[in-house]
Write a protein that holds these residues in place. Sequence first.
Motif, PDB file in Angstrom:
ATOM      1  N   LYS A 141      26.442  56.111  75.509  1.00  0.00           N
ATOM      2  CA  LYS A 141      27.041  57.239  75.702  1.00  0.00           C
ATOM      3  C   LYS A 141      26.801  57.189  76.933  1.00  0.00           C
ATOM      4  O   LYS A 141      25.784  57.602  77.429  1.00  0.00           O
ATOM      5  CB  LYS A 141      26.254  58.408  74.629  1.00  0.00           C
ATOM      6  N   ALA A 196      27.103  60.226  80.375  1.00  0.00           N
ATOM      7  CA  ALA A 196      27.544  61.674  81.045  1.00  0.00           C
ATOM      8  C   ALA A 196      27.515  61.655  82.967  1.00  0.00           C
ATOM      9  O   ALA A 196      27.400  61.226  83.024  1.00  0.00           O
ATOM     10  CB  ALA A 196      26.370  62.290  80.615  1.00  0.00           C
ATOM     11  N   ILE A 228      31.205  64.208  78.887  1.00  0.00           N
ATOM     12  CA  ILE A 228      30.551  63.508  77.439  1.00  0.00           C
ATOM     13  C   ILE A 228      31.581  62.014  77.457  1.00  0.00           C
ATOM     14  O   ILE A 228      32.393  62.753  76.679  1.00  0.00           O
ATOM     15  CB  ILE A 228      29.544  64.170  76.285  1.00  0.00           C
ATOM     16  N   LYS A 250      31.125  59.553  74.417  1.00  0.00           N
ATOM     17  CA  LYS A 250      30.406  58.269  73.637  1.00  0.00           C
ATOM     18  C   LYS A 250      31.225  56.755  73.681  1.00  0.00           C
ATOM     19  O   LYS A 250      32.360  56.720  73.348  1.00  0.00           O
ATOM     20  CB  LYS A 250      30.617  59.504  72.435  1.00  0.00           C
ATOM     21  N   THR A 278      24.964  58.805  83.907  1.00  0.00           N
ATOM     22  CA  THR A 278      23.827  58.618  82.502  1.00  0.00           C
ATOM     23  C   THR A 278      24.233  58.651  81.412  1.00  0.00           C
ATOM     24  O   THR A 278      25.197  58.423  80.998  1.00  0.00           O
ATOM     25  CB  THR A 278      23.233  60.543  83.073  1.00  0.00           C
ATOM     26  N   ASN A 314      22.958  56.333  77.695  1.00  0.00           N
ATOM     27  CA  ASN A 314      22.504  57.662  76.866  1.00  0.00           C
ATOM     28  C   ASN A 314      21.573  58.174  77.316  1.00  0.00           C
ATOM     29  O   ASN A 314      20.060  58.144  76.893  1.00  0.00           O
ATOM     30  CB  ASN A 314      21.579  55.900  76.563  1.00  0.00           C
ATOM     31  N   ASP A 315      21.291  59.297  78.229  1.00  0.00           N
ATOM     32  CA  ASP A 315      20.804  60.070  78.541  1.00  0.00           C
ATOM     33  C   ASP A 315      19.290  59.939  79.341  1.00  0.00           C
ATOM     34  O   ASP A 315      18.365  60.746  80.156  1.00  0.00           O
ATOM     35  CB  ASP A 315      20.093  60.750  77.484  1.00  0.00           C
ATOM     36  N   ASP A 316      19.281  58.714  79.559  1.00  0.00           N
ATOM     37  CA  ASP A 316      17.453  58.218  80.658  1.00  0.00           C
ATOM     38  C   ASP A 316      18.072  57.208  81.407  1.00  0.00           C
ATOM     39  O   ASP A 316      17.289  57.207  82.491  1.00  0.00           O
ATOM     40  CB  ASP A 316      16.680  57.688  79.449  1.00  0.00           C
ATOM     41  N   LYS A 348      19.818  56.742  84.888  1.00  0.00           N
ATOM     42  CA  LYS A 348      21.263  57.390  85.637  1.00  0.00           C
ATOM     43  C   LYS A 348      21.861  56.690  87.203  1.00  0.00           C
ATOM     44  O   LYS A 348      20.128  56.228  87.571  1.00  0.00           O
ATOM     45  CB  LYS A 348      19.706  58.802  86.190  1.00  0.00           C
TER      46      LYS A 348
END
Length: 818
Positions: free
Chosen positions: A107, A109, A120, A122, A182, A184-186, A188
Motif C-alpha cells: 500500500k 501513500a 492511497i 493499494k 509511504t 505500508n504506513d511505516d 517513509k
Amino acid sequence: MLKNYFAVAFRNFWRNKVFSTINILGLSIGISAALVIFLIVYYEFSFDKFEKDGDRIYRVVLDAKFSGTQGYSAAVPAPLGAAMQNEVTGVEQTVPVFQFQGDATAKVAVGTHNASKPVIYKKQTDIVFTNPQYFYLLPYQWLAGSPQASLANPFSTVLTESRAKQYFPSVPAADIIGKQLTYNDDIKTTVSGVVKDLNENTAFTADEFISLSTILQTSLKSQFMMDVWNDWMAYSQLYVKLSNGNTAEKTEAQLKNLLQKYNPDANKDDNNNITLRLQPLSDLHFNNNYQGIGYRIAHKPTLYGLLAIAAFLVILGCINFINLTSAQASQRAKEIGIRKTIGSSKKQLILQFLSETFFITLIATIVSVVLTPLLLKMFADYIPPGLHFDLLHQPYLILFLLLLTIIVSFLSGLYPALILSGYKPVLVLKNQIFTNSGQTRSAGIRKILTVSQFVIAQFFIIATLMVSKQINYSLNKDLGFRKDTILTFQTPFDTSASHGQQLLNEIKSISEVEIASRGFFSPADAGAAFTNISYHNGKEEIKPNVQIRWGDTNYLRVYQIKILAGRNVEQSDTMKEFVINETYAKAMGFQSPEEALGKQLNFNGKSMPVVGVMNDFHEQSLRATIGPIVFAGRSGSTFHIRLRPNNTGSIVWQSAISKIKKTYKQIYPDEDFNYKFFDETIAKFYESEQNTSSLLKWATGLAILISCLGLLGLVIYITNVRTKEIGIRKILGASVAGIVSILSKDFVRLVLIAFVIAAPIAWWAIYKWLEDFAYRTTISWWIFGLSGIAMIIITLLTLSIQTIRSAIANPVKSLRTE
C-alpha cells in the motif's frame, strides 16, 4: 515477360476456380498458423536482448540437495550480495534485488499539499529494494536525478515514468524530486529520481526502486533475514556483471569458498550440499527451475513444438497444391506442347509455372494477414501478454512473410513445374502423353504425399486424445485432500492478529460455512515453502528437502487430511509441535507411522516433537513425486473456508461469498476482497498442459481440414476423369453404393496406411511426453482405435460429398462428356 507470366497465371486461376480456391484455403491456413506461431516464438526469444554486454550478466542461483533430493532456487541467502561485493574478485557490478514484503505488493501513500489526506494506492506491484548499481546494469534513461546518488542513501525511491505519472499526474519529472511516499504506513521515503520505462521485453519488470540500505535501518532487516546464511526466501535475488576476461566458472569457484566460509554445513557430502551457480541472462526467460516471483517462464520445448506444428501445417498446404496441380497436369498438356513447339524452353516453362504458384501463394498470404488479428483474438488465452500484431511497425514480419511466400511457392511449385515442363511436344500433340510412365510416377508420388498428410493428421488426433486423458487423470485423481467447495483468501500482511481472529469468528457464524481455518498456503499451492528441518537418529543427521504448512486445529479438517497415527496439533500462536506426512516418516527410517511419534525434529535450532503422522497428499502437480511435509500449529493470514452443501447437494456459494465479503469489509474497510476456489488452484497446476491440449485441438482441426480439402480436390479430379467409366458402370447395372465404394476404396486404403505409420510414431512421442509426470495415465489401445475410426469416418464423409453426387448422375450425360 513477367507481365505475361502473371497474366497467364491469372487466367489459369480463373479457369480453375474450384481447385484454385482449395489451394488458397490450404495454403492460407498453413501460412496463418505459421505467422501467429512466428509472432509468439519471436516474442519469447526477444527477451533481454537489449542489455549492453548481456553475455556478461548473470543471476546467482542455488542448487540444493538434501538426503539425495535435488532442489533449485532463484533465491539466495540475503547476505550473499554484500559478501560477494566485498570478497569476490572479477565482478564489475553486484546487484541484490529484494521483492517488497515478500508478497511483492504494498500500500503506497502519496504525500500531497494536504498531509492529513494522502492519496492511497493499494496492492501496488513491481516494487523492489536494490542498490545504485542496478541502474548501471540496465540502460535506463534518467529524466530527473542521477544513478550515482539516487539510491545512495536510506529511505530513497526512484520511480519509472509510468509510475511517476500515476502518483503525480501532470507534474514534471524534475518537480517530483523530494516528494514523499509511504509504504505500508511505516516506511517513509523521498523520491530521488525518475527514469524512463524500459519498454523492452525483459525479466526486469520493477517500476519502483527503494534504496537497499533502507532494509538495514528498519524492521525489515530481520524479516528479510539479512544475517541468515542457512536459509533463503523467494524474494531475495542477486544479479552480477562479470568483468572483461572473467568467466562464470572462476566466479562459481569463489562462490563455493564464500558459502563454505559463512555456512560450513553447506557441503556435508554428495547427498547433502548447496551449490551457488551463475545463470546466464539469456536463460532467465526459459529455465523453469529458477522461476522468480510473479515472473512468467517460457518453455523452449513448447516453442519448438509450436514451430513444428507451423511447419507441418504449411507442408500440408504445400502437399495439397502439389497433389492437385500434378493431378491436373494432363489438362494443360496441349498448352505445353504448343508452347514448346513455338520455342518455349524448359526454363521458361518452369518460371511460368512457378510464377503461377507464387500468384496463388501471394493471395493466400494476403488472406493470412487479414485472418491473423482474428486468430490472435481467438487464441487470446494462449498469447503472451505484450504480444501484438502491427505489420506497418514490425518490419521483420514483412521480411518473414516475404521469405515464407517465396519458400512455399518454391516447395509447392517446383515438382509440378518439373512435371509439366517435362512433357514431350510430339507425344502431347498425338494424345500419347499417358503412354509413358510419367503419369504413373506422378500418381505414385501423389499417393505418398496423401499418406504423409494423413500421417500428420493421425498423429495430431492421437496426441490430442492422450494429452486430454492425462489432464483428466490429473484433475480427477485422489490427491489426498478434499478440493471442492473450498475457497481461500488473504488478509492484509501487516494487520493485527486480533483482527484476523475476529474475522474468523464472524465467518464461522455464517450458516453457509461448514468449517473455517486460518493458516499458511493451501495443501497444494503454486508457492513452494521449503524449510530447514533435520532428524538425528543417533548415527547420522537426516535432512531431506522438507516443505512446511501451518494452520490452526481446523486446517487439516477443512481439507479432510487423515491422521494415520497420533493426533492433530494443538492451538497455538507459535510453532511448538509437528504433524508429518508418511513420506517424511519413511525418510526418517520408520516402517510404520506409529514409530515416528514422539521423535524430536531440529527446526532452526529448536527441538520440536512429532505428535502425529498424516496421510500423504500431492503438494505439487503430478509432475513431481510426493515429498516430505511437516504441518505445525499456528495461525496465519490465509483463510481456508469449506462451504456447506444444502439439502439438494448444491453449494449456496453466492450467498456465502456475499456474507464473507461483507464481514471482511467491516474489519478491513480499505482493502479489496479477493478470493479463489481451491479446485481452480489445482487446475492451474496444469494450465500449461491445458494450453497444450487446446493448441493441439486447433492444430488437429486445421490438419484435418487441410487434408480433407486436398482429399476433396483429388476426388473431384478423379471423378471428373472417370466420368465415362461411371456412366458405363451404371448402364451395366452397378449400384450407387458399388460406385461409391469403387471411387472411395483407394483413398480409404491410403488412410489406413497412414494410420499404421502414425500409430508407432505417436506412441513414442506420447511415451516421452508422459515421462515428465511422476504420476501418469496409461497409454490405452482405445486411443489409437478411436483415432483410426474417426479418421476413416471423416475421410468417408469428405469423399461422399463428391462420390455420391457422381454416382447418382445421369449416365446419359456422363457418356456425352468429352
